[in-house]
Structures are given as C-alpha cells and as structure tokens.
Scaffold this motif. Structure first.
Motif, short mmCIF file in Angstrom:
data_model
loop_
_atom_site.label_atom_id
_atom_site.label_comp_id
_atom_site.label_asym_id
_atom_site.label_seq_id
_atom_site.Cartn_x
_atom_site.Cartn_y
_atom_site.Cartn_z
N GLY A 110 -27.69 -21.36 14.21
CA GLY A 110 -26.70 -20.30 14.21
C GLY A 110 -25.37 -20.61 13.57
N TYR A 111 -25.26 -21.74 12.84
CA TYR A 111 -24.01 -22.06 12.16
C TYR A 111 -24.29 -22.42 10.70
N SER A 112 -23.58 -21.74 9.79
CA SER A 112 -23.78 -21.92 8.36
C SER A 112 -22.73 -22.85 7.77
N ASP A 113 -23.14 -23.57 6.72
CA ASP A 113 -22.15 -24.24 5.87
C ASP A 113 -22.35 -23.76 4.44
N TRP A 114 -21.41 -24.08 3.56
CA TRP A 114 -21.48 -23.62 2.18
C TRP A 114 -20.94 -24.71 1.29
N ALA A 115 -21.78 -25.23 0.40
CA ALA A 115 -21.37 -26.25 -0.57
C ALA A 115 -21.47 -25.64 -1.96
N THR A 116 -20.40 -25.77 -2.77
CA THR A 116 -20.37 -25.09 -4.07
C THR A 116 -19.77 -25.97 -5.15
N THR A 117 -20.05 -25.55 -6.38
CA THR A 117 -19.36 -26.07 -7.55
C THR A 117 -19.16 -24.90 -8.51
N ALA A 118 -18.08 -24.93 -9.28
CA ALA A 118 -17.77 -23.82 -10.18
C ALA A 118 -18.69 -23.81 -11.40
N MET A 119 -19.04 -22.60 -11.83
CA MET A 119 -19.87 -22.41 -13.02
C MET A 119 -19.34 -21.22 -13.79
N ASP A 120 -19.42 -21.28 -15.10
CA ASP A 120 -18.90 -20.21 -15.94
C ASP A 120 -19.55 -18.87 -15.60
N ALA A 121 -18.78 -17.82 -15.64
CA ALA A 121 -19.27 -16.49 -15.27
C ALA A 121 -20.27 -15.93 -16.26
N SER A 122 -20.38 -16.54 -17.43
CA SER A 122 -21.32 -16.05 -18.44
C SER A 122 -22.77 -16.42 -18.13
N VAL A 123 -23.00 -17.36 -17.21
CA VAL A 123 -24.36 -17.78 -16.88
C VAL A 123 -25.07 -16.65 -16.13
N LYS A 124 -26.21 -16.22 -16.62
CA LYS A 124 -26.95 -15.11 -16.03
C LYS A 124 -28.43 -15.46 -15.77
N SER A 125 -28.73 -16.75 -15.76
CA SER A 125 -30.08 -17.18 -15.46
C SER A 125 -30.03 -18.59 -14.89
N MET A 126 -30.93 -18.89 -13.94
CA MET A 126 -30.99 -20.23 -13.36
C MET A 126 -32.37 -20.45 -12.73
N TRP A 127 -32.89 -21.66 -12.89
CA TRP A 127 -34.11 -22.09 -12.22
C TRP A 127 -33.73 -22.84 -10.95
N TYR A 128 -34.56 -22.70 -9.91
CA TYR A 128 -34.36 -23.47 -8.67
C TYR A 128 -35.67 -24.14 -8.30
N ARG A 129 -35.53 -25.30 -7.66
CA ARG A 129 -36.69 -26.01 -7.12
C ARG A 129 -36.38 -26.42 -5.68
N LEU A 130 -37.17 -25.89 -4.76
CA LEU A 130 -37.05 -26.23 -3.34
C LEU A 130 -38.19 -27.18 -3.00
N SER A 131 -37.85 -28.37 -2.49
CA SER A 131 -38.86 -29.36 -2.14
C SER A 131 -38.81 -29.69 -0.66
N ARG A 132 -39.99 -29.94 -0.11
CA ARG A 132 -40.09 -30.26 1.32
C ARG A 132 -40.76 -31.62 1.52
N ARG A 133 -40.16 -32.41 2.40
CA ARG A 133 -40.79 -33.63 2.91
C ARG A 133 -40.67 -33.57 4.42
N GLU A 134 -41.69 -33.01 5.07
CA GLU A 134 -41.72 -32.76 6.51
C GLU A 134 -40.58 -31.85 6.92
N ASP A 135 -39.58 -32.31 7.68
CA ASP A 135 -38.48 -31.41 8.08
C ASP A 135 -37.19 -31.67 7.31
N ASP A 136 -37.31 -32.37 6.18
CA ASP A 136 -36.18 -32.56 5.27
C ASP A 136 -36.44 -31.80 3.97
N TYR A 137 -35.36 -31.31 3.36
CA TYR A 137 -35.49 -30.43 2.21
C TYR A 137 -34.48 -30.80 1.11
N CYS A 138 -34.86 -30.48 -0.11
CA CYS A 138 -34.00 -30.71 -1.27
C CYS A 138 -33.98 -29.45 -2.11
N ILE A 139 -32.79 -29.02 -2.53
CA ILE A 139 -32.63 -27.90 -3.45
C ILE A 139 -32.07 -28.44 -4.76
#
Length: 201
Positions: A110-139
C-alpha cells in the motif's frame, strides 16, 4: 515465445481500445492513475491494465510502446499488478514540452515510491523488459529493443507465487492520448543470476 494478446485479461477495460494479433491500442480515459499514499497522500487505483498470468519463476517479458502523450503525467508502459496495494510499473511520464520522466514505481503493502530520470520530450517510443527471479524483479528500457539499460531492481513482498503482468496506460489529469503496444514476447530470463559478492574487508 510471442504473446497471444487475445488471451490477456483486462483489469478496468478502457472505453476505447483495440486488441488484435500482436497489437494492443489504448486510448486513455481522463483522471486515471496508479498510485498509493506516499508523499502525495492520495490513492488512485483506476488505470486500465491488460495482463497475463504465470507461475513461471524465471522469465523476461518484452514490449514496445509508442505514444502521443502531450499532457502532464500521461504515461504508458509495463506493469505487474497483483492487487491495489501490490504492483510495479515502468513507463515514460510526460511533464512538459521540454522533458519527460523515464521512471518506475514499486508499491508494496500500500505504499508507492517513484524513481525517475529526465528524458527529452521528443521521445515517443520505448521498449521495456520486465524480468523475474522468484520474488525479485528487474525493469529495463531500450530505445531500439536491442541495448537495454537497468531502471530498477526490486523485491515484491507478494510476488513470489502466481503473478499477473502486462501493459497499462493512463492519464492522471484531464487529458487523453493513444498508446500502442507491440512486439510482446516472453523469453527465458535475461536477467543473469548474481554470481556472489565477497563482503567488505
């Protein structure tokens, strides 16, 4: 293995959407978001999410996003939504005509965090990869689907059993935009096991 998007299930289906072979299109409804408590003191749990279910403990999920966002906080990306208080997401959130936030949110109990980095506003496409190793995750993210950069490693307290994961899009303010998801694929885990690290001397 290519993902059959027609077998994915909606949580809060948007008013306007298309799900066809290899492609998902969402037109966001205004005032939709995923966030819990932290800092802003509000809770919003009404973003549309399209997911699949798995018991697999080690895998990677890849998706390409394209979007025409133009209002603050418009966002779309990868998500693992277990319930309203336990989920994670990775996306680009529009800020203004100069920059956007490439970031991730992890919500445990029930508690969120938010980690960010700045990116140019012209970017209009991105690939993501979500990986799982049991109960740990990588984005991870990639501009071309080839070279990936780590965004976040995290632990999900309720992410050790059967999970649901997929894509989402939302517009927290009074706006709407089109998000398109393609090239969805499940593979063997691309996040290598850690080979051990000696303690500090």
């Amino acid at each position: 293995m290519k993902v059959d998007v027609r077998k994915m299930k909606w949580i809060r289906k948007p008013k306007i959407c298309t799900v066809e072979d290899g492609r998902v299109e969402i037109v966001t409804d205004p005032h939709t978001d995923l966030w819990q408590r932290t800092y802003y003191h509000f809770r919003n749990d009404n973003a549309p999410v399209l997911q699949m279910t798995t018991d697999e403990k080690y895998f990677s999920f890849v998706v390409r996003t394209e979007f025409d966002s133009s209002r603050r906080f418009d966002q779309c990306g990868v998500v693992m939504y277990l319930d309203s208080e336990n989920w994670l997401k990775g996306s680009i959130e529009y800020e203004n005509g100069e920059f956007q936030h490439l970031g991730s949110v992890v919500t445990n109990n029930g508690y969120s965090d938010w980690a960010t980095t700045a990116m140019d506003a012209s970017v209009k496409s991105m690939w993501y990869r979500l990986s799982r190793r049991e109960d740990d995750y990588c984005i991870e993210c990639s501009p071309d689907g080839i070279r990936y950069s780590q965004m976040r490693i995290c632990h999900m307290w309720k992410g050790g059993g059967q999970i649901r994961f997929g894509v989402y899009a939302c517009s927290p303010e009074d706006s709407s935009f089109k998000a398109v998801f393609t090239d969805m694929e499940m593979t063997e885990c691309r996040w290598p096991a850690h080979d051990g690290q000696k303690p500090d001397a």
